[in-house]
Design an enzyme around this catalytic site. Sequence first.
Site, PDB file in Angstrom:
ATOM      1  N   SER A  95     -28.504  30.906  19.640  1.00 16.48           N
ATOM      2  CA  SER A  95     -28.653  32.217  18.988  1.00 16.48           C
ATOM      3  C   SER A  95     -29.511  32.091  17.725  1.00 16.48           C
ATOM      4  CB  SER A  95     -27.278  32.781  18.624  1.00 16.48           C
ATOM      5  OG  SER A  95     -26.631  31.904  17.719  1.00 16.48           O
TER       6      SER A  95
ATOM      7  N   PHE B  99     -33.600  31.390  16.126  1.00 12.48           N
ATOM      8  CA  PHE B  99     -34.813  32.206  16.226  1.00 12.48           C
ATOM      9  C   PHE B  99     -35.275  32.323  17.674  1.00 12.48           C
ATOM     10  CE2 PHE B  99     -35.072  31.045  11.739  1.00 12.48           C
ATOM     11  CZ  PHE B  99     -35.320  32.294  11.187  1.00 12.48           C
ATOM     12  N   GLY B 100     -35.202  31.224  18.425  1.00 18.61           N
ATOM     13  CA  GLY B 100     -35.660  31.244  19.809  1.00 18.61           C
ATOM     14  C   GLY B 100     -34.764  32.106  20.683  1.00 18.61           C
TER      15      GLY B 100
ATOM     16  N   VAL C   5     -22.374  24.378  24.966  1.00 16.53           N
ATOM     17  CA  VAL C   5     -22.881  24.042  26.306  1.00 16.53           C
ATOM     18  C   VAL C   5     -22.740  22.539  26.524  1.00 16.53           C
ATOM     19  CG1 VAL C   5     -24.929  23.957  27.781  1.00 16.53           C
ATOM     20  CG2 VAL C   5     -24.418  26.014  26.459  1.00 16.53           C
TER      21      VAL C   5
ATOM     22  N   GLU D 293     -37.578  22.501  -1.941  1.00 13.07           N
ATOM     23  CA  GLU D 293     -36.779  23.659  -2.366  1.00 13.07           C
ATOM     24  C   GLU D 293     -35.436  23.222  -2.954  1.00 13.07           C
ATOM     25  OE1 GLU D 293     -38.760  26.850   0.752  1.00 13.07           O
ATOM     26  OE2 GLU D 293     -37.027  25.740   1.404  1.00 13.07           O
TER      27      GLU D 293
ATOM     28  N   GLN E 218     -41.690  30.556  13.642  1.00 10.96           N
ATOM     29  CA  GLN E 218     -42.699  31.246  14.454  1.00 10.96           C
ATOM     30  C   GLN E 218     -42.908  30.568  15.808  1.00 10.96           C
ATOM     31  OE1 GLN E 218     -44.347  34.033  14.661  1.00 10.96           O
ATOM     32  NE2 GLN E 218     -43.231  34.800  12.906  1.00 10.96           N
TER      33      GLN E 218
END
Length: 484
Positions: free
Chosen positions: A18, A20-21, A85, A180, A332
């Site tokens: 669940s 980004f992909g 899974v 960061e 992305q």
Amino acid sequence: MTIEPAAIRRHRVVIIGSGFGGLSAAKALKKADVEVTLIAKTTHHLFQPLLYQVATGVLSEGEIAPATRIILEKTKNCKVLLGNVTNIDLKNKTVTSHLVDWDTVTPFDSLIVAAGASSSYFGRDEFARFAPGMKTIDDALELRGRILGAFEAAEVTTDLEERARRMTFVVVGAGPTGVEVAGQIAEIADRTLKNTFRNIDSRDCRVILLDAANAVLPPMGENLGLKAQRRLQNMGVEIQLGAMVTNVDYNGIEIKDMKTGETRRIPCAVKVWSAGVSASPLGKMLADQSDGTVIDRAGRVVVEPDLSIKGYPYVFVVGDMMNVPNVPGMAQGAIQGAKYAAKRITASLDGKDDPTNRKPFKYWDKGSMATVSRFSAVCSVPLPGGRKLEFGGFIAWLAWLGLHLFYLVMPTKSFVQATTTTMSWFITFIGSGRGQLAITERFVYGRLAMEQLASVEKAPELPMASGQIQNANGAPANKPDPVS
Ligand SMILES: Cc1cc2nc3c(=O)[nH]c(=O)nc-3n(C[C@H](O)[C@H](O)[C@H](O)COP(=O)(O)OP(=O)(O)OC[C@H]3O[C@@H](n4cnc5c(N)ncnc54)[C@H](O)[C@@H]3O)c2cc1C
């Protein structure tokens, strides 16, 4: 049991993950005449790029992890299943997931696997105990506990050497996450915690960012790397490059200088690992069943140009699990890969997909960015002709802010979420406060408590009294040292 003939039932798509992909795939299939089951081992969609803000008290975990079920509420053809899974059977076209005491077997006609990656310790998994990575909410909350706990532990000791150790923070890996995190720890010490302790001055802490490579932010190029490096150094962060970690333990970290070959030791309490990733083991499971697909050293699946695996044109691997030349492990890549796979599946429903003659997946590089500190970021945007627009400082930071707010809010389209996140950022950027500095025993002792639980399950005869936890030095203790 009734078996529906394939001709009258809808095409079944199983999506694993669940992130980004996975989420992008489910959304891309929203209007398709298919029955989608999205299986993930967390109930949320995690916006990983802001995990470091949870670790450093800017955002709460809920602000970066909306519930997948709620995001997909209006995606009526999609069912969300919580579960880990444990098996994918390509011949029988089933996925097995486990939750609590129950195995669920979900059949599929098409499969999109987007199970992501976890931290890699390059074969030294024992480092994980002392130097947690930052991949999950649990990691971020644990790090928050360790970072703030280290200052608390420094306040109570009168041993100056030990105090210095407790106030030394080492971040391993000078990629975007490392930059960061190092920048944020320096800001907490300099702004948020300044004047709040009586025995220590939080500004006396050492923040060290180190990397085996010779540059900061290598994928962003020399110019931006140097910009970020200078900004961090101005904030007091020590940068040690060409420094390979050879050992990590409770008391510190050992480094080998890549130039001289000499080893040195940095006594430190908090170590943060952001040096490498290892793809989900589901990749190997798929490769082993395929007609010759292999995985690379990081466990990523070397997919076909159409992101499928050999012999299974409707089994796609996307995101951090896929190895596609020139596609970085970034959001992305996962989003675009998922949309591409969803398009192939949708086209197949109308008989318009010929697996032997597919247009290969083409990645559109929209650029990359990293924040260094409040009001400072670096940004690289590709231009036609192979050139790049590179900029840093306040404008780059504004671009970062706008983009992250957009992408954070986009999945949920939630006004409340947008408002709370903007408020949290406002408090942090304008003032010196951070709204999420609470730490609980669960954050601090969670990992060791889980280890204890696992060891008790595996070896019930262990001579440790119930309720005891082994501390980081190996000695039984009621509670381990919070900053191990
Ligand atoms: C700290 C950090 C900062 C980042 N910053 C940026 C950034 O600024 N910009 C950028 O573009 N990218 C950034 N990235 C990278 C980006 O987050 C990833 O590339 C992206 O999340 C990959 O998406 P994915 O869907 O492949 O995997 P993920 O988003 O990792 O999702 C994997 C999903 O699979 C599920 N899963 C895993 N194993 C199983 C299993 N066995 N059973 C069921 N479910 C399973 C997980 O629960 C999760 O839902 C960052 C990553 C991290 C960790």
